[in-house]
Design a protein around this motif. Structure first.
Motif, PDB file in Angstrom:
ATOM      1  N   THR A   5       3.905   0.068 -11.845  1.00 35.04           N
ATOM      2  CA  THR A   5       3.015   0.307 -12.987  1.00 35.04           C
ATOM      3  C   THR A   5       1.629  -0.257 -12.692  1.00 35.04           C
ATOM      4  OG1 THR A   5       4.955  -0.029 -14.347  1.00 35.04           O
ATOM      5  CG2 THR A   5       2.821  -0.041 -15.478  1.00 35.04           C
ATOM      6  N   LYS A   6       0.592   0.507 -13.039  1.00 35.66           N
ATOM      7  CA  LYS A   6      -0.784   0.028 -12.851  1.00 35.66           C
ATOM      8  C   LYS A   6      -1.488   0.039 -14.193  1.00 35.66           C
ATOM      9  CE  LYS A   6      -1.650   0.991  -8.013  1.00 35.66           C
ATOM     10  NZ  LYS A   6      -0.442   1.654  -7.551  1.00 35.66           N
ATOM     11  N   LEU A   7      -2.125  -1.091 -14.536  1.00 38.63           N
ATOM     12  CA  LEU A   7      -2.821  -1.195 -15.816  1.00 38.63           C
ATOM     13  C   LEU A   7      -4.326  -1.165 -15.580  1.00 38.63           C
ATOM     14  CD1 LEU A   7      -0.637  -4.038 -17.340  1.00 38.63           C
ATOM     15  CD2 LEU A   7      -0.421  -1.588 -17.732  1.00 38.63           C
ATOM     16  N   GLU A   8      -5.041  -0.555 -16.550  1.00 37.25           N
ATOM     17  CA  GLU A   8      -6.482  -0.375 -16.382  1.00 37.25           C
ATOM     18  C   GLU A   8      -7.225  -1.710 -16.216  1.00 37.25           C
ATOM     19  OE1 GLU A   8      -8.072   2.281 -19.307  1.00 37.25           O
ATOM     20  OE2 GLU A   8     -10.121   1.945 -18.631  1.00 37.25           O
ATOM     21  N   ALA A 109       2.759  -8.113 -10.667  1.00 37.76           N
ATOM     22  CA  ALA A 109       3.779  -8.759 -11.504  1.00 37.76           C
ATOM     23  C   ALA A 109       4.955  -7.821 -11.781  1.00 37.76           C
ATOM     24  CB  ALA A 109       3.143  -9.179 -12.824  1.00 37.76           C
ATOM     25  N   PHE A 110       4.701  -6.511 -11.681  1.00 37.86           N
ATOM     26  CA  PHE A 110       5.756  -5.532 -11.964  1.00 37.86           C
ATOM     27  C   PHE A 110       6.766  -5.435 -10.819  1.00 37.86           C
ATOM     28  CE2 PHE A 110       2.327  -4.124 -14.748  1.00 37.86           C
ATOM     29  CZ  PHE A 110       3.015  -3.894 -15.935  1.00 37.86           C
ATOM     30  N   GLU A 111       6.308  -5.815  -9.643  1.00 36.24           N
ATOM     31  CA  GLU A 111       7.185  -5.652  -8.466  1.00 36.24           C
ATOM     32  C   GLU A 111       6.768  -6.677  -7.419  1.00 36.24           C
ATOM     33  OE1 GLU A 111       8.795  -1.797  -5.933  1.00 36.24           O
ATOM     34  OE2 GLU A 111       7.077  -1.604  -7.263  1.00 36.24           O
ATOM     35  N   LEU A 112       7.255  -7.887  -7.555  1.00 33.54           N
ATOM     36  CA  LEU A 112       6.827  -8.961  -6.656  1.00 33.54           C
ATOM     37  C   LEU A 112       7.503  -8.789  -5.294  1.00 33.54           C
ATOM     38  CD1 LEU A 112       7.050 -11.814  -9.317  1.00 33.54           C
ATOM     39  CD2 LEU A 112       4.942 -10.932  -8.262  1.00 33.54           C
ATOM     40  N   PRO A 113       6.718  -8.840  -4.217  1.00 31.89           N
ATOM     41  CA  PRO A 113       7.292  -8.564  -2.893  1.00 31.89           C
ATOM     42  C   PRO A 113       7.989  -9.791  -2.303  1.00 31.89           C
ATOM     43  CG  PRO A 113       4.933  -8.932  -2.705  1.00 31.89           C
ATOM     44  CD  PRO A 113       5.268  -9.085  -4.169  1.00 31.89           C
ATOM     45  N   VAL A 114       8.932 -10.337  -3.041  1.00 34.10           N
ATOM     46  CA  VAL A 114       9.649 -11.539  -2.590  1.00 34.10           C
ATOM     47  C   VAL A 114      11.127 -11.430  -2.959  1.00 34.10           C
ATOM     48  CG1 VAL A 114       7.663 -13.120  -2.725  1.00 34.10           C
ATOM     49  CG2 VAL A 114       9.082 -12.763  -4.748  1.00 34.10           C
TER      50      VAL A 114
END
Ligand SMILES: C[S@@+](CC[C@H](N)C(=O)[O-])C[C@H]1O[C@@H](n2cnc3c(N)ncnc32)[C@H](O)[C@@H]1O
Length: 223
Positions: A5-8, A109-114
């Motif tokens: 998800t991308k927020l403005e 924050a929607f997809e933390l690469p950890v």
């Protein structure tokens, strides 16, 4: 593929904005006062969270809390932000002995690469007042429940205080409703969302009780 998800609002944190953000909290009198109070509230929240031994500061912005988070010399620290420019400003302008304690990475924050349970605690200050949709907040909370093994410290704007009443009044008078990037979330709604995402509430800490919008929650992952 599941697109992140991308927020403005996320798009505004350029290198210039990062420097502006760093300066405003360090130099303007009222900002410095509010920064001081934020630090007091967060110090209390960390204590209630059991002084976690590993923390992910997300979103770290320009590292406004890195002085507080590094007070424990044994703590393992990570810092993440959607904007690499914000992280870079923190690494450049914070004292090197503080900045070098953090392992940093760019991420949403929607997809933390950890990995799952990377840290004991996620420290999430001043992100949720930008997230107007319940669905988005729930996605982030569920990502936090995956990455934190124990607690989350999270601040946002809530209702039930003088400022939220004033804001609602001026919004109802405004004829044209334009782009909005900051939201007051009813306490009932956010607390239900915490519950839904698998957290219990350990503490509610107000910036200025009955007056200010800012509230910090200490959340604990339910077993
Ligand atoms: C108001 S700043 C708060 C930074 C810091 N926690 C503080 O209190 O100074 C909001 C931050 O959220 C970051 N951000 C925006 N969208 C994000 C997203 N989807 N995931 C992670 N960080 C995001 C921005 O780049 C910015 O650094």
């Amino acid at each position: 593929m599941n697109e992140t998800t991308k927020l403005e609002f996320s798009e505004k944190y350029s290198a210039d904005h990062a420097k502006y953000y760093f300066d405003k909290h360090e130099n303007e009198f009222w900002r410095r006062l509010s920064n001081w109070r934020d630090h007091k509230v967060c110090a209390k929240a960390l204590k209630i969270a059991g002084n976690p031994k590993s923390i992910l500061d997300m979103p770290c912005g320009t590292g406004r809390f890195w002085d507080l988070l590094t007070e424990d010399s044994e703590r393992t620290l990570w810092a993440c932000d959607n904007s690499q420019d914000m992280i870079d400003a923190g690494l450049k302008f914070r004292p090197p002995e503080i900045a070098k304690r953090f392992q940093t990475f760019q991420g949403s924050a929607f997809e933390l690469p950890v990995e799952d349970n990377l840290v004991e605690n996620i420290f999430c200050i001043r992100l949720f007042h930008h997230i107007g949709e319940s669905e988005d907040r729930l996605k982030i909370l569920s990502e936090m429940a995956r990455v934190s093994s124990d607690t989350v410290i999270l601040s946002l704007w809530v209702d039930g205080n003088f400022k939220s009443w004033k804001r609602a009044r001026s919004e109802s008078k405004r004829k044209r409703k334009g782009y909005q990037n900051r939201f007051v979330i009813p306490r009932k709604v956010i607390e239900q969302e915490f519950e839904q995402a698998g957290f219990s509430i350990e503490a509610r800490l107000d910036f200025a009780k009955h007056f200010a919008l800012w509230r910090t929650y200490v959340l604990k992952k339910r077993a």
